[in-house]
Write a protein that holds these residues in place. Sequence first.
Motif, PDB file in Angstrom:
ATOM      1  N   ALA A  51       0.831  -1.199   0.000  1.00  0.00           N
ATOM      2  CA  ALA A  51       0.000   0.000   0.000  1.00  0.00           C
ATOM      3  C   ALA A  51       0.872   1.258   0.000  1.00  0.00           C
ATOM      4  N   ALA A  52       1.920   1.265   0.807  1.00  0.00           N
ATOM      5  CA  ALA A  52       2.811   2.416   0.871  1.00  0.00           C
ATOM      6  C   ALA A  52       3.507   2.657  -0.465  1.00  0.00           C
ATOM      7  N   GLU A  53       3.911   1.579  -1.139  1.00  0.00           N
ATOM      8  CA  GLU A  53       4.576   1.702  -2.429  1.00  0.00           C
ATOM      9  C   GLU A  53       3.624   2.250  -3.487  1.00  0.00           C
ATOM     10  N   LYS A  54       2.383   1.790  -3.486  1.00  0.00           N
ATOM     11  CA  LYS A  54       1.406   2.294  -4.451  1.00  0.00           C
ATOM     12  C   LYS A  54       1.122   3.776  -4.202  1.00  0.00           C
ATOM     13  N   ALA A  55       1.056   4.153  -2.931  1.00  0.00           N
ATOM     14  CA  ALA A  55       0.860   5.573  -2.601  1.00  0.00           C
ATOM     15  C   ALA A  55       2.051   6.393  -3.074  1.00  0.00           C
ATOM     16  N   ARG A  56       3.264   5.905  -2.824  1.00  0.00           N
ATOM     17  CA  ARG A  56       4.477   6.637  -3.227  1.00  0.00           C
ATOM     18  C   ARG A  56       4.542   6.806  -4.747  1.00  0.00           C
ATOM     19  N   GLU A  57       4.196   5.735  -5.475  1.00  0.00           N
ATOM     20  CA  GLU A  57       4.219   5.801  -6.937  1.00  0.00           C
ATOM     21  C   GLU A  57       3.250   6.848  -7.471  1.00  0.00           C
ATOM     22  N   ALA A  58       2.169   7.098  -6.709  1.00  0.00           N
ATOM     23  CA  ALA A  58       1.166   8.073  -7.131  1.00  0.00           C
ATOM     24  C   ALA A  58       1.460   9.468  -6.585  1.00  0.00           C
TER      25      ALA A  58
END
Length: 289
Positions: free
Chosen positions: A102-109
Amino acid sequence: MKIAFIGLGNMGGGMAANLVRAGHTVRAFDLSEDALARAEQNGCTRATSIAAAVADAEAVVSMLPNGQIVLSAYTGEVIGHAPRGALFLDCSTIDVATAREAAEKAREAGYEMVDAPVSGGIAAAAAGTLTFMVGGSAEAFARAEPILQAMGKAVIHAGDAGNGQAAKICNNMLLAIHMIGTCEAFRTAEKLGLDPRTFYDISSVSSGQNWSMTSYCPVPGVGPQSPADNGYEGGFATELMLKDLRLAMEAADSAGVTVPLAQRAAALYEDFANAGNGRRDFSAIITSL
């Protein structure tokens, strides 16, 4: 600050109310009409969906049941719906891998996100005395800390994304093991003719002392007030302890660690829950010994 709060259950409802008391504007969402009504009574503004709750939020706080729901909520209705630059704080207790995903998907966005599971239970959520174990970058933690301080007594940075969850499940794994050992000791002392209060007075200042004994004693009328003094109602439900033990064993397995005591504790709590005790406080396991 404008804060969206997602998940207003036993823990989330009290946490959202404390954010309001701290002067924040809180727009809240939950699938439960009763939970939304209580949140309104506590000063929150009702939202009709997650996307509506986060639409103009500077920060998003979530307290949800499991990792699948967390990931679905963030990827489906938070990321891309919250303003760019909003901070995400997930306070749910979930598996480490999903927290990191979840943190990685948020960072990518283009967002910053922390995992910030809690210790303290329902009473602490209402009183604003929770402990937060926070995983995420130093920059994200610095932004999250003042928000979390409005809901807790201690906010501790555990390291990178997912480390908050790692700290939470390892702590509760230890707690489960300690509680069962404490219950066994009290039951054995009683059967050997030792008064429980006398045993408490001795062991609480001796090498057997532990938090399960001195702060959360499983014997009614012994030590500080605890769920044992209320028929084992309230506190931390057995089914939630079992959930955390399973998460801990899953994480240990993925890391190649053997945890025989955790496995035995989980088996005992599973038997206890299956006997109709899932919603009783986890210290009630003393009644099965």
